[in-house]
Write a protein that holds these residues in place. Sequence first.
Motif, PDB file in Angstrom:
ATOM      1  N   PHE A 129       0.833  -1.207   0.000  1.00 55.33           N
ATOM      2  CA  PHE A 129       0.000   0.000   0.000  1.00 55.33           C
ATOM      3  C   PHE A 129       0.869   1.260   0.000  1.00 55.33           C
ATOM      4  O   PHE A 129       0.735   2.124  -0.866  1.00 55.33           O
ATOM      5  CB  PHE A 129      -0.925  -0.002   1.224  1.00 55.33           C
ATOM      6  N   GLY A 130       1.775   1.351   0.975  1.00 57.90           N
ATOM      7  CA  GLY A 130       2.613   2.541   1.087  1.00 57.90           C
ATOM      8  C   GLY A 130       3.556   2.691  -0.092  1.00 57.90           C
ATOM      9  O   GLY A 130       3.766   3.802  -0.600  1.00 57.90           O
ATOM     10  N   GLY A 131       4.139   1.577  -0.551  1.00 59.16           N
ATOM     11  CA  GLY A 131       5.066   1.631  -1.675  1.00 59.16           C
ATOM     12  C   GLY A 131       4.389   2.093  -2.955  1.00 59.16           C
ATOM     13  O   GLY A 131       4.955   2.872  -3.727  1.00 59.16           O
ATOM     14  N   THR A 132       3.160   1.632  -3.197  1.00 53.26           N
ATOM     15  CA  THR A 132       2.425   2.036  -4.394  1.00 53.26           C
ATOM     16  C   THR A 132       2.079   3.515  -4.350  1.00 53.26           C
ATOM     17  O   THR A 132       2.211   4.229  -5.359  1.00 53.26           O
ATOM     18  CB  THR A 132       1.142   1.199  -4.548  1.00 53.26           C
ATOM     19  N   LEU A 177       3.145  -3.515 -10.335  1.00 48.59           N
ATOM     20  CA  LEU A 177       2.453  -4.390  -9.378  1.00 48.59           C
ATOM     21  C   LEU A 177       2.224  -5.781  -9.966  1.00 48.59           C
ATOM     22  O   LEU A 177       2.421  -6.796  -9.282  1.00 48.59           O
ATOM     23  CB  LEU A 177       1.115  -3.772  -8.975  1.00 48.59           C
ATOM     24  N   LEU A 178       1.822  -5.825 -11.225  1.00 47.33           N
ATOM     25  CA  LEU A 178       1.567  -7.117 -11.860  1.00 47.33           C
ATOM     26  C   LEU A 178       2.843  -7.948 -11.997  1.00 47.33           C
ATOM     27  O   LEU A 178       2.845  -9.156 -11.732  1.00 47.33           O
ATOM     28  CB  LEU A 178       0.944  -6.903 -13.243  1.00 47.33           C
ATOM     29  N   VAL A 179       3.942  -7.287 -12.381  1.00 47.72           N
ATOM     30  CA  VAL A 179       5.214  -8.002 -12.539  1.00 47.72           C
ATOM     31  C   VAL A 179       5.693  -8.560 -11.199  1.00 47.72           C
ATOM     32  O   VAL A 179       6.087  -9.725 -11.098  1.00 47.72           O
ATOM     33  CB  VAL A 179       6.283  -7.075 -13.152  1.00 47.72           C
ATOM     34  N   PHE A 183       5.919 -13.020  -9.172  1.00 40.94           N
ATOM     35  CA  PHE A 183       7.026 -13.729  -8.533  1.00 40.94           C
ATOM     36  C   PHE A 183       6.740 -14.068  -7.068  1.00 40.94           C
ATOM     37  O   PHE A 183       7.587 -14.637  -6.391  1.00 40.94           O
ATOM     38  CB  PHE A 183       8.308 -12.895  -8.627  1.00 40.94           C
ATOM     39  N   LEU A 184       5.550 -13.699  -6.597  1.00 36.42           N
ATOM     40  CA  LEU A 184       5.182 -13.991  -5.213  1.00 36.42           C
ATOM     41  C   LEU A 184       4.500 -15.350  -5.121  1.00 36.42           C
ATOM     42  O   LEU A 184       3.884 -15.822  -6.081  1.00 36.42           O
ATOM     43  CB  LEU A 184       4.244 -12.907  -4.678  1.00 36.42           C
ATOM     44  N   PRO A 185       4.579 -16.003  -3.954  1.00 37.91           N
ATOM     45  CA  PRO A 185       3.888 -17.281  -3.755  1.00 37.91           C
ATOM     46  C   PRO A 185       2.383 -17.130  -3.941  1.00 37.91           C
ATOM     47  O   PRO A 185       1.830 -16.032  -3.814  1.00 37.91           O
ATOM     48  CB  PRO A 185       4.235 -17.653  -2.309  1.00 37.91           C
ATOM     49  N   GLU A 186       1.730 -18.225  -4.207  1.00 40.07           N
ATOM     50  CA  GLU A 186       0.301 -18.224  -4.524  1.00 40.07           C
ATOM     51  C   GLU A 186      -0.531 -17.539  -3.444  1.00 40.07           C
ATOM     52  O   GLU A 186      -1.483 -16.818  -3.738  1.00 40.07           O
ATOM     53  CB  GLU A 186      -0.181 -19.671  -4.702  1.00 40.07           C
ATOM     54  N   GLY A 187      -0.176 -17.726  -2.203  1.00 40.76           N
ATOM     55  CA  GLY A 187      -0.981 -17.158  -1.122  1.00 40.76           C
ATOM     56  C   GLY A 187      -0.750 -15.683  -0.875  1.00 40.76           C
ATOM     57  O   GLY A 187      -1.523 -15.045  -0.160  1.00 40.76           O
ATOM     58  N   PHE A 192      -1.025  -8.894  -2.100  1.00 41.77           N
ATOM     59  CA  PHE A 192      -0.125  -7.838  -2.558  1.00 41.77           C
ATOM     60  C   PHE A 192      -0.814  -6.943  -3.579  1.00 41.77           C
ATOM     61  O   PHE A 192      -0.749  -5.704  -3.498  1.00 41.77           O
ATOM     62  CB  PHE A 192       1.134  -8.466  -3.156  1.00 41.77           C
ATOM     63  N   LEU A 193      -1.491  -7.566  -4.547  1.00 35.34           N
ATOM     64  CA  LEU A 193      -2.170  -6.790  -5.592  1.00 35.34           C
ATOM     65  C   LEU A 193      -3.296  -5.932  -5.013  1.00 35.34           C
ATOM     66  O   LEU A 193      -3.442  -4.760  -5.375  1.00 35.34           O
ATOM     67  CB  LEU A 193      -2.734  -7.733  -6.654  1.00 35.34           C
ATOM     68  N   VAL A 194      -4.086  -6.507  -4.120  1.00 33.05           N
ATOM     69  CA  VAL A 194      -5.205  -5.767  -3.527  1.00 33.05           C
ATOM     70  C   VAL A 194      -4.694  -4.561  -2.737  1.00 33.05           C
ATOM     71  O   VAL A 194      -5.208  -3.445  -2.879  1.00 33.05           O
ATOM     72  CB  VAL A 194      -6.042  -6.688  -2.617  1.00 33.05           C
ATOM     73  N   ALA A 195      -3.662  -4.777  -1.920  1.00 27.55           N
ATOM     74  CA  ALA A 195      -3.111  -3.683  -1.124  1.00 27.55           C
ATOM     75  C   ALA A 195      -2.479  -2.624  -2.031  1.00 27.55           C
ATOM     76  O   ALA A 195      -2.623  -1.417  -1.789  1.00 27.55           O
ATOM     77  CB  ALA A 195      -2.075  -4.225  -0.142  1.00 27.55           C
ATOM     78  N   GLY A 196      -1.763  -3.072  -3.082  1.00 27.78           N
ATOM     79  CA  GLY A 196      -1.153  -2.127  -4.006  1.00 27.78           C
ATOM     80  C   GLY A 196      -2.189  -1.301  -4.745  1.00 27.78           C
ATOM     81  O   GLY A 196      -2.048  -0.077  -4.886  1.00 27.78           O
TER      82      GLY A 196
END
Length: 342
Positions: A129-132, A177-179, A183-187, A192-196
């Motif tokens: 969230f903060g990084g985005t 964000l998509l890229v 590379f993140l684990p399935e869970g 990550f995407l929602v928060a971003g």
Amino acid sequence: MKYFRSSFVFTVIGLIGSYFVGHYYGGTTAKALEALFIASVLAVLEVSLSFDNAIVNASVLKNMTPIWRHRFLTWGMIIAVFGMRLVFPLLIVTVVAHIDPWSALQMAAFRPDEYAQLMLSAHLEVAAFGGTFLLMVALSYFYDSEKVEHWISWIEKPAAILGKVEAVEMGVCVLVLLVISKFLPEGQNFSFLVAGLAGLITYVVVDGIGAFMEASEETMKDVHRASAAMFIYLEVLDASFSFDGVVGAFAITHNLFIIMIGLSIGAFFVRSLTIMFVEKEALAKFAYLEHGAFYAIGVLATIMLTDPFLHFPEWVTGLIGAIIVLVAFLWSLKKGPTESAE
């Protein structure tokens, strides 16, 4: 020194408070001194992480009316100290543990290790969230087609040209964000995407409020409305800078109250730096200081977003930002003051 008088007063009060907090939890003078030392370290880290924040604050604050400028330096300080350094960590644990805020506060006071574990478990979402949000701040600055002053021309001139494309910074941000999520684990990738995306939407909303309120500045009422929008923007920006520092502080100590004291001392010095930059017209005298601050914000955003793969200690992050701003400052000395400063 006049700009830092209140900061030094709060520092003395805060360090004394950290001593007694450490003595209360540790029961010995050694533990009290350790808490005092940790609070001092956190204060220095907060200043190093947020030095570029002070520069950006100054660039916005100079356009605000005196009354809203005063509100930012008073109300904003209260929000920064108690909102981001106390309430925000409690809200994270409240959401993660599905408990009420009072229970979260009791956990922080009496079960600090359990509290810290819950805080750190939300680090991925907080960083996303903060990084985005910070990435959007940096990209919006460089993808500005009306930007004429360039520091690193081979980067900034093409970016300014691309800025003519509508919402190019949003497209770049979503692509990043998509890229990363691939590379993140399935869970973790969905969270990550929602928060971003939440960080991206927050930036769009805050920026939209500012654009709406600045649409007409023909009357003093409209100027106050525009200043109110800038106030909201600065508070969200300060919150984004605080995210990584607040969560990262739990790697140093699990005591929420020591963290609040240490980071709040740093926040006071950042506000003092902001006032000094505005009154000394530092951004007009040093042409590339603002550029350096936004480069540092871009680096901080990148570090936050890539934290799941490559974790940098907070002092390294702060040092990188400080070096970028220092280089921009030295380059500005070489160029000389801008025409507005002259």
